[in-house]
Design a protein around this motif. Structure first.
Motif, mmCIF file in Angstrom:
data_model
loop_
_atom_site.group_PDB
_atom_site.id
_atom_site.type_symbol
_atom_site.label_atom_id
_atom_site.label_comp_id
_atom_site.label_asym_id
_atom_site.label_seq_id
_atom_site.Cartn_x
_atom_site.Cartn_y
_atom_site.Cartn_z
ATOM 1 N N THR A 183 97.767 67.529 8.054
ATOM 2 C CA THR A 183 97.996 68.927 7.662
ATOM 3 C C THR A 183 97.079 69.861 8.437
ATOM 4 O O THR A 183 97.515 70.891 8.972
ATOM 5 N N VAL A 184 95.792 69.510 8.530
ATOM 6 C CA VAL A 184 94.857 70.329 9.293
ATOM 7 C C VAL A 184 95.218 70.305 10.773
ATOM 8 O O VAL A 184 95.215 71.350 11.437
ATOM 9 N N LEU A 185 95.551 69.131 11.289
ATOM 10 C CA LEU A 185 95.932 69.016 12.705
ATOM 11 C C LEU A 185 97.079 69.962 13.038
ATOM 12 O O LEU A 185 97.054 70.668 14.051
ATOM 13 N N ARG A 186 98.090 70.000 12.174
ATOM 14 C CA ARG A 186 99.271 70.833 12.441
ATOM 15 C C ARG A 186 98.962 72.324 12.340
ATOM 16 O O ARG A 186 99.721 73.139 12.876
ATOM 17 N N CYS A 187 97.874 72.670 11.681
ATOM 18 C CA CYS A 187 97.476 74.090 11.626
ATOM 19 C C CYS A 187 97.074 74.602 13.010
ATOM 20 O O CYS A 187 97.184 75.805 13.286
ATOM 21 N N PHE A 188 96.588 73.713 13.875
ATOM 22 C CA PHE A 188 96.053 74.147 15.163
ATOM 23 C C PHE A 188 97.127 74.664 16.120
ATOM 24 O O PHE A 188 96.811 75.403 17.054
ATOM 25 N N ASN A 189 98.379 74.238 15.937
ATOM 26 C CA ASN A 189 99.439 74.838 16.760
ATOM 27 C C ASN A 189 100.601 75.341 15.898
ATOM 28 O O ASN A 189 101.719 75.481 16.356
ATOM 29 N N ARG A 190 100.278 75.609 14.655
ATOM 30 C CA ARG A 190 101.204 76.243 13.709
ATOM 31 C C ARG A 190 102.489 75.449 13.481
ATOM 32 O O ARG A 190 103.539 76.009 13.198
#
Length: 265
Positions: free
Chosen positions: A52-59
């Motif tokens: 979830t946090v990883l996917r925040c980095f490229n929206r």
């Protein structure tokens, strides 16, 4: 949470990041800095918010209608959730490789060329295809069959093709969500060796459940855990973030020590 030597060279930064799916809080209060041209591993038990946090980095979470964030995520000091920011343009700078290899149902050549064309690449396409495949250490495997369907390759070759596709659009950051989970040990080793080479040019953030892999490939490691919520769900949070040798040899938190020793998770 933030090592002092990271702060001045952070490419990506989260500050008090909370992620919700609908009314449910999935991840709470994550603050960390991702240093340039290093490999950062996210570890922790299932459901603790690593991906979830990883996917925040490229929206990428934008693709989930119920997802929303509170707090701040910046890329080179700019708020990537600011009004008017183009997420497609952001993803050309911050590429992603998924757990399951997902080559396009096109030729090997077109798997590389397609994204470059969409991003307006005007250079020599043959040279771009060759250089991307070489950087992903798959050129020698495929140079005589570039018109073959990319989906006909082995699993490990498909994942390296996907990495070549990601770097063909010349990003600065590569996000890898368990890129070796579906691969055999030999293919896994090749991907790990590739990561060591790629960090000379790219900043890499990898989610992995493999403790040995995290200790082998990463320079920094973030350990996440999860706690139960009153509604019966789980909320993830960042426990500890430091240099990988510190996390694995002398962690500050007892929960981290238990996890890396295999006593839970």
């Amino acid at each position: 949470m933030l090592a002092t030597d990271i702060e001045t060279q952070a490419v990506l930064r989260t500050k008090n990041l909370h992620v919700y799916y609908g009314s449910n809080l999935a991840v709470r209060d994550v603050s960390l800095d991702i240093p340039e041209k290093q490999v950062v591993a996210f570890i922790g038990p299932s459901g603790c918010g690593k991906s979830t946090v990883l996917r925040c980095f490229n929206r990428m979470n934008d693709l989930i209608k119920s997802a929303r964030i509170e707090g701040k995520v910046t890329y080179r000091g700019k708020d990537i959730y600011a009004t008017g920011l183009d997420p497609v343009g952001l993803r050309s700078r911050i590429g992603m490789v998924f757990q399951k290899p997902n080559p396009f149902p096109k030729s090997i050549y077109e798997n590389i060329a397609f994204g470059a064309r969409l991003n307006g690449y005007k250079g020599n396409m043959d040279e771009l295809v060759e250089s991307s495949l070489k950087r992903a250490v798959i050129w020698d495997d495929v140079k005589d069959k570039l018109q073959q369907n990319g989906q006909a390759l082995s699993g490990g070759q498909q994942q390296r093709l996907c990495i070549a596709r990601a770097i063909s659009i010349q990003p600065e950051v590569l996000l890898m969500d368990e890129p070796c989970a579906a691969l055999d040990p030999i293919s896994t080793l090749k991907i790990e060796e590739l990561m060591h080479d790629l960090k000379k040019q790219y900043t890499i953030v990898i989610v992995t459940h493999n403790m040995q892999q995290a200790s082998r490939v990463s320079d920094y490691t973030a350990f996440y855990n999860a706690e139960p919520t009153p509604k019966g769900g789980k909320v993830g949070y960042l426990v500890e973030y430091d240099r990988t040798e510190k996390i694995f040899q002398d962690p500050a938190q007892e929960a981290t020590r238990d996890y890396v020793a295999g006593r839970f998770g």
